[in-house]
Scaffold this motif. Sequence first.
Motif: not given
Length: 790
Positions: A213-225, A242-256
Amino acid sequence: MSPVLARLNSFSAGLLLSCATLRGADTVEFNRDIRPLLSDRCFYCHGPDEKKREAKLRLDTRDGATADLGGYAAIVPASPEKSELLARVTSHDRDEVMPPPKAKKSRFTAEEVATLRRWIAEGARYEAHWAFLPLRDFNSGDSIDAFIGARLASDGLALSPEADRATLIRRVSLDLTGLLSTPEETAAFIRDHSPDAYEKLVARLLASPHYGERWGRHWLDQARYADSNGYSIDAERAMWPYRDWVIKALNDDMPFDRFTIEQLAGDQLPTPTKAQLVATGFHRNTLINQEGGTDAEQFRVEAAIDRVNTTGAVWLGLTVGCAQCHTHKFDPITQREFYELFAFFNQGEDKNNTGPTVQVVRGEMFGQPVKVAPATPAADVAKLQAAWEAKESAKLEKTAKLDPQTPREKFAELKGAQALLAALRVLPVERTAEEKKAVLAAFEKAEPKARKKTDPNVAAAMIMRDLKTPRPTYLLTRGDFTRPDKERGELQPGIIAALETRNPKPDTRTRLDLARWLVSPENPLTPRVTLNRMWMRYFGRGLVETEEDFGTQGTAPTHPELLDWLAREFIRSGWSMKAMHRLIVTSATYRQSSNARPDAAAKDPRNLLLARQERLRVEAEIVRDAALSASGLLDRRIGGPSVHPPQPEGVYAFTQNAKKWATDTGPDRYRRALYTMFYRSAPHPLFGTFDAPDFQTTCTRRIRSNTPLQALTLANDPAFLEIAQALAARVVRDIPRDDLDARVRRAFQLALCREPDADELAALTDYARRHDLAAVARVLFNTDNFITRE
């Protein structure tokens, strides 16, 4: 020889002396010493843009700078006395001096002229812009602290001592999860004297679902969510999958690299999963204009241009948007190259307010879909509406007088009951669009439950998909979608030539190729830009302060070797974002005290060398989240549709359409601010007060301001009054005995994550005696300590 060159020998003795004093210094470096001077004063008129180039002189390339201009050249390598550039920058003739007075640029100083002279004398060596150069290679023993420490030592400085443990756990908890550490967690960390106590704390925080959630907020800023379409109508949209996907991807440490590919081109992967389709919502976050009379093609083009600009800003850190109407004035990006990038996004099937979607159930992105309530069949809704129309028509016949001969064109002039009766009197299939809209609006208002076709936990998530037959792409003259330059021919997707020289050109021409190129190990910009932004979140500014501009107008990195080492480590780790977070937050540089130091302030007043940590005011969302976590009200559920916490009345008084804001009364009232319904035209007032952007375009860095309105919000906003009362109630539950000192101490621990000193405790206890615990809670929330990450 030019007339100006003939007077070159009139240089002052002071200038020659300055030049002489430089001879003992290191070799002049083009990127470090020369490019900033030329970029600031010369490139606008003598740079990449051929159409705007003055005197056919180009100074951003060696070939251009040394070209024969008719018996003389701007730069003659190894011959400063023959170089027109030096003559012009030192001239006192208003008609000859460069930059000219009309440019309103400062003149070159004597020291700068001496640097130019020495550079020319040494051969006028050019090099590619530093950001485009390949990443350096490093020794295995290098570390963050080694790079920072060496730079500090060169100025006679050293790192500050480590912050005290209470400060450290609050800092890293806010940075990694956006939530406060509890008094129990703080006390346990202070008591834990094992050598790996801090590493265990970091591991626990990185494993928390709140990290995403924390680092998803930073990414959603860039995604103009946002949860709305933008422009004046600004209707709601369902983007939360899409927001849910971002949170899950970051929590899973999906490779960048995979994180990038799935968002830019998940739909073009072989047999894409639903999650990979949802990921492409990154580029469906563009604005949609629903105004009457708009040209859908115009706003389709606007969306595609936004996708080019956003991709360039987020992954490359370049202002590619400057080349939309003309070749970039400072960076090697031509207008043609802009539209070659545009061609990657010009094939999208979506067109303004229409486009492909995929149905998503709440929890599905997390592998835990909720049970969906059965939808009301469309046929049943039609029957309900027909019955309502018959009933309403009969009722209105008695109250609304209407001439049976009223012509249809008069409908727009009728108001209220008369307009509705006129619309009801027509067979539904023959109604005009305006009549249908009037009837439907009245039906939805009278029978809201009948129109609830789907469960609120189900969304039609917008995704990307390309046309089966490619759409032709042309350069748009001055960026105007009505003026395609067909004489130059159709353009194919392509990347910037200045980067192509060091990176493989895509074999084919799809968004998937572009995405793979962005994260190819040979592309130095993506890892540099990404790690620079990560660093910025932890220290308030990036190693490159202009994190959005890695071009020639941007600032040079304060620690170029460290930036490249971090980028190399990012790739070496398999593009693991959690690995890089761990690397940064476990460094001694991060763990420093933020206390001011006179010795460091004298030599480095802006703390660019990082002799201490920075104190940062937390973002708007974290202000609310921290208060909720301290009070015990926070609902910690992850993901799902956006919610409606309390907000002041009158927020939509100045929007074209009044928005529905039914304030939640259950647990949704206390969700993290990340989940708050976000209208672009009128965001929740807390967000604007604490500098959240409106997400019309990508936001890679938020500003931080300090205003009286922020203090007034924390002290008097009804939502914060409610949270303060909840904190007081929690304290009474935690300390059931009538012990005011203990209760005040507990409130202090919950809000500020440390023990109060004697003076703080005495002042607050006295205040509590004169008022109450809720008043103390309001005071704590309104302190600089509360909204500041030490």
